[in-house]
Design a protein around this motif. Structure first.
Motif, PDB file in Angstrom:
ATOM      1  N   PHE A 178     -26.499  45.471 -14.867  1.00 20.07           N
ATOM      2  CA  PHE A 178     -26.982  45.075 -13.544  1.00 20.07           C
ATOM      3  C   PHE A 178     -27.612  46.293 -12.869  1.00 20.07           C
ATOM      4  O   PHE A 178     -27.193  47.426 -13.085  1.00 20.07           O
ATOM      5  CB  PHE A 178     -25.827  44.569 -12.681  1.00 20.07           C
ATOM      6  N   HIS A 179     -28.605  46.011 -12.061  1.00 15.32           N
ATOM      7  CA  HIS A 179     -29.231  47.100 -11.312  1.00 15.32           C
ATOM      8  C   HIS A 179     -29.820  46.533 -10.035  1.00 15.32           C
ATOM      9  O   HIS A 179     -30.019  45.323  -9.878  1.00 15.32           O
ATOM     10  CB  HIS A 179     -30.307  47.795 -12.151  1.00 15.32           C
ATOM     11  N   GLN A 180     -30.091  47.432  -9.128  1.00 20.75           N
ATOM     12  CA  GLN A 180     -30.703  47.002  -7.873  1.00 20.75           C
ATOM     13  C   GLN A 180     -32.217  46.936  -8.052  1.00 20.75           C
ATOM     14  O   GLN A 180     -32.766  47.404  -9.052  1.00 20.75           O
ATOM     15  CB  GLN A 180     -30.325  47.992  -6.762  1.00 20.75           C
ATOM     16  N   LYS A 181     -32.906  46.350  -7.066  1.00 23.05           N
ATOM     17  CA  LYS A 181     -34.340  46.088  -7.206  1.00 23.05           C
ATOM     18  C   LYS A 181     -35.152  47.369  -7.361  1.00 23.05           C
ATOM     19  O   LYS A 181     -36.146  47.399  -8.063  1.00 23.05           O
ATOM     20  CB  LYS A 181     -34.840  45.299  -5.996  1.00 23.05           C
ATOM     21  N   ASP A 182     -34.759  48.428  -6.694  1.00 19.06           N
ATOM     22  CA  ASP A 182     -35.562  49.645  -6.744  1.00 19.06           C
ATOM     23  C   ASP A 182     -35.109  50.620  -7.838  1.00 19.06           C
ATOM     24  O   ASP A 182     -35.579  51.741  -7.885  1.00 19.06           O
ATOM     25  CB  ASP A 182     -35.541  50.343  -5.376  1.00 19.06           C
ATOM     26  N   GLU A 183     -34.258  50.185  -8.745  1.00 20.25           N
ATOM     27  CA  GLU A 183     -33.765  51.048  -9.811  1.00 20.25           C
ATOM     28  C   GLU A 183     -34.344  50.635 -11.167  1.00 20.25           C
ATOM     29  O   GLU A 183     -34.708  49.486 -11.370  1.00 20.25           O
ATOM     30  CB  GLU A 183     -32.235  50.965  -9.927  1.00 20.25           C
ATOM     31  N   GLU A 184     -34.401  51.609 -12.058  1.00 24.16           N
ATOM     32  CA  GLU A 184     -34.784  51.331 -13.431  1.00 24.16           C
ATOM     33  C   GLU A 184     -33.584  51.651 -14.329  1.00 24.16           C
ATOM     34  O   GLU A 184     -32.857  52.605 -14.080  1.00 24.16           O
ATOM     35  CB  GLU A 184     -35.986  52.196 -13.852  1.00 24.16           C
TER      36      GLU A 184
END
Length: 108
Positions: A96-102
Motif C-alpha cells: 500500500f502507498h499514498q497517492k504522492d508516493e512511489e
C-alpha cells in the motif's frame, strides 16, 4: 549298550523339571495367550508401536500449531492496538502507498 544309553536319556528327559514345567497346561495356555496378544491379534505389538509413533508426530504438530496461533494472536493484538504498526504491515505485506508516493520493490 546303545539301548541302555537311549533309555537313560529318555528317562532323564521324562523326569526333567524343565520338561514338566513346559508340559504344564497353565504354562502352555499362558504362552499361547502371550503369542496371540503380542503377534497375532489385530492390536499387536507392532501396531501399538506404529500408533505410538503417530501419536508422537501428532503431539509435535499440535505444539507447532499452538505456537503459530500464539504468534498470530500477538501480531493481531499489535495490529489492532497500534495504527502505525497497521500501516507498516499494510505497506510491507500488501504494498500500500499514498497517492504522492512511489513504491520500489527490491529483491535479493
Amino acid at each position: 549298550m546303545a539301548k541302555k544309553i537311549i533309555q537313560s536319556i529318555k528317562r532323564g528327559l521324562a523326569e526333567s523339571k524343565v520338561l514338566k514345567f513346559i508340559r504344564n497346561k497353565y504354562v502352555i495356555v499362558t504362552v499361547f495367550f502371550l503369542v496371540w496378544v503380542l503377534f497375532i491379534d489385530t492390536n499387536n505389538l507392532f501396531v501399538w508401536i506404529r500408533d505410538m509413533g503417530v501419536v508422537s508426530s501428532q503431539e509435535r504438530q499440535k505444539e507447532y500449531y499452538r505456537e503459530a496461533i500464539r504468534q498470530t494472536d500477538e501480531k493481531l493484538q499489535e495490529l489492532t492496538s497500534n495504527k502505525d504498526s497497521l500501516e507498516k504491515f499494510a505497506r510491507e505485506q500488501y504494498l500500500f502507498h499514498q497517492k504522492d508516493e512511489e513504491v520500489f520493490i527490491i529483491t535479493e
